[in-house]
Design a protein around this motif. Structure first.
Motif, PDB file in Angstrom:
ATOM      1  N   CYS A 309      27.965  -6.582   6.214  1.00  0.00           N
ATOM      2  CA  CYS A 309      28.600  -7.581   7.088  1.00  0.00           C
ATOM      3  C   CYS A 309      29.952  -7.999   6.536  1.00  0.00           C
ATOM      4  O   CYS A 309      30.121  -8.159   5.330  1.00  0.00           O
ATOM      5  N   CYS A 311      31.585 -10.868   7.559  1.00  0.00           N
ATOM      6  CA  CYS A 311      31.863 -12.264   7.914  1.00  0.00           C
ATOM      7  C   CYS A 311      32.263 -13.049   6.667  1.00  0.00           C
ATOM      8  O   CYS A 311      32.033 -12.637   5.531  1.00  0.00           O
ATOM      9  N   CYS A 314      29.435 -13.600   4.104  1.00  0.00           N
ATOM     10  CA  CYS A 314      29.039 -12.425   3.316  1.00  0.00           C
ATOM     11  C   CYS A 314      30.160 -11.957   2.394  1.00  0.00           C
ATOM     12  O   CYS A 314      29.909 -11.327   1.364  1.00  0.00           O
ATOM     13  N   HIS A 340      27.427 -16.602   9.846  1.00  0.00           N
ATOM     14  CA  HIS A 340      26.900 -15.236   9.701  1.00  0.00           C
ATOM     15  C   HIS A 340      26.143 -14.778  10.945  1.00  0.00           C
ATOM     16  O   HIS A 340      26.372 -13.685  11.473  1.00  0.00           O
TER      17      HIS A 340
HETATM   18 ZN   LIG Z   1      27.688 -12.025   7.308  1.00  0.00          ZN
END
Ligand SMILES: [Zn+2]
Ligand SMILES: Nc1nc2c(CCc3ccccc3)c3nc[nH]c3cc2c(=O)[nH]1
Length: 377
Positions: A309, A311, A314, A340
């Motif tokens: 991920c 984002c 993360c 997230h």
């Molecule tokens: Zn994430």
């Protein structure tokens, strides 16, 4: 570069089997479909500011007529410039009519020809939601896509009740259309198909509603406690009955698996409280499936929540830190978990749309679900 469409214009770009990729014009931007719409019930996607939302990139979010009418009041929001200005959101907003919220919140409520009378869950005051009233509220909020007043038939309702109810929903839908001239002020109006879990009643509801010039059609009455199989069966029967050249919105659905199945069956628009609500109880959606951040195995895990991920959550924090925040009930836990989960849902849609445009959606769906384990949470 995305094409700019006029409000109400829907362009079907590509079909991959019955999966569709398209564009829907609104007064606050052109939506790329399939699209997931984060739920912002009281004028905020819970735990996120409009800056967080802007970074995540949804083109449209949901607002709630029932809640905003009761507090702070739709006329107050109108006097303050409308919901977009009130909440600092410049993308599109879809609002539900409020009927579903009245039915799903306990308390006294009565359904009559005129509309639904109910007691406020805030102060017990009594109110009437008529088709004309819910259109007026959504016009006051300045919603880009308005929903008609409908009765979401409870799961398990018998055939006689369901058949009678869909006739009332159609009469209410007609009154909503009459109360809002086509595309007035660039505000779209969608009809909502009911008919419970009776395929022939679903077809009847769709047939009646398609005689009314709506800008799009929602499939309601699902995600009300039925099994996945029952939901998919009704969806597979109902979606293909709706016009090819209008957007199809499946209300209240669903898990990542449901979204991919819905897209495969021809749905263009989705909303669900799962990514935001589950973020607040630690349940997180990842490329390896659903997990819960409170699991002891994460206590000293330095890895990002989801290595696949991109984002903010993360990129920046470890599983150990996210678990610590959650166990300490720190407010930041809700924001990071929500960032997230919303990113996961939006990114899933982005990837699904790319797969449809490249005519490889079925392979994409199989690949995602092969790695997606509904881990015990
Ligand atoms: Zn994430
Ligand atoms: N009007 C209506 N809404 C529904 C929602 C709320 C979606 C919603 C829209 C906008 C904001 C919040 C919620 C459902 N959620 C799960 N199942 C649902 C069914 C219906 C339905 O049949 N009719």
């Amino acid at each position: 570069m995305t094409t700019h469409l006029q409000p109400g214009e829907f362009s079907l770009l590509t079909q991959c089997g019955t999966a569709r990729a398209g564009l829907l014009g609104t007064a606050h931007g052109t939506l790329e479909t399939p699209v997931f719409m984060p739920v912002g019930t009281q004028g905020t996607v819970k735990a996120l500011g409009p800056d967080d939302l802007a970074a995540l990139g949804p083109r449209i979010i949901l607002g709630n007529t029932y809640h905003l009418y009761l507090r702070p009041g739709d006329e107050r929001v109108a006097r303050l410039g409308g919901l977009h200005q009130f909440m600092g959101w410049n993308g599109a907003i879809l609002t539900d009519s409020g009927g579903f919220q009245v039915f799903s919140l306990q308390g006294l409520r009565r359904i009559e020809e005129e509309g639904v009378t109910f007691q406020s869950h805030i102060d017990g005051s009594r109110h009437l939601f008529s088709p004309e009233k819910v259109v007026s509220i959504q016009r006051n909020l300045g919603s880009d896509i308005m929903m008609v007043l409908d009765e979401c038939v409870p799961y398990g309702a018998d055939r006689e009740y369901t058949a009678k109810s869909l006739q009332l929903t159609t009469r209410w839908a007609r009154r909503c259309r009459e109360a809002h001239p086509a595309l007035d002020r660039g505000q779209l109006l969608f009809g909502i198909v009911q008919g419970g879990f009776f395929p022939d009643l679903r077809a009847e509801s769709a047939r009646q509603l398609m005689e009314i010039p709506f800008d799009g059609f929602a499939i309601g009455g699902l995600s009300v406690g039925e099994s996945r199989a029952e939901m998919l069966d009704i969806l597979a029967h109902t979606a293909p009955l709706l016009p090819q050249d209008k957007p199809r919105y499946l209300m209240g659905v669903g898990t990542p698996r449901d979204l991919l199945d819905g897209i495969a069956l021809g749905v263009d628009m989705f909303d669900c409280v799962l990514p935001t609500r589950n973020a607040r109880n630690g349940t997180l959606f990842t490329s390896f499936g659903k997990t819960n951040i409170k699991l002891a195995k994460y206590a000293e895990d330095p890895a990002p929540l989801d290595p696949a991920c991109t984002c903010y959550t993360c990129r920046t924090f470890s599983r150990a830190y996210l678990r610590h925040l959650y166990m300490a009930r720190e407010l930041l836990a809700y924001r990071l978990n929500t960032i997230h989960n919303i990113h996961y849902y939006l990114d899933l849609m982005r990837q699904a749309r790319a797969a449809i445009l490249e005519h490889r959606f079925e392979a994409f769906r199989r690949d995602i679900l092969a790695h997606y384990e509904d881990e015990a949470t």
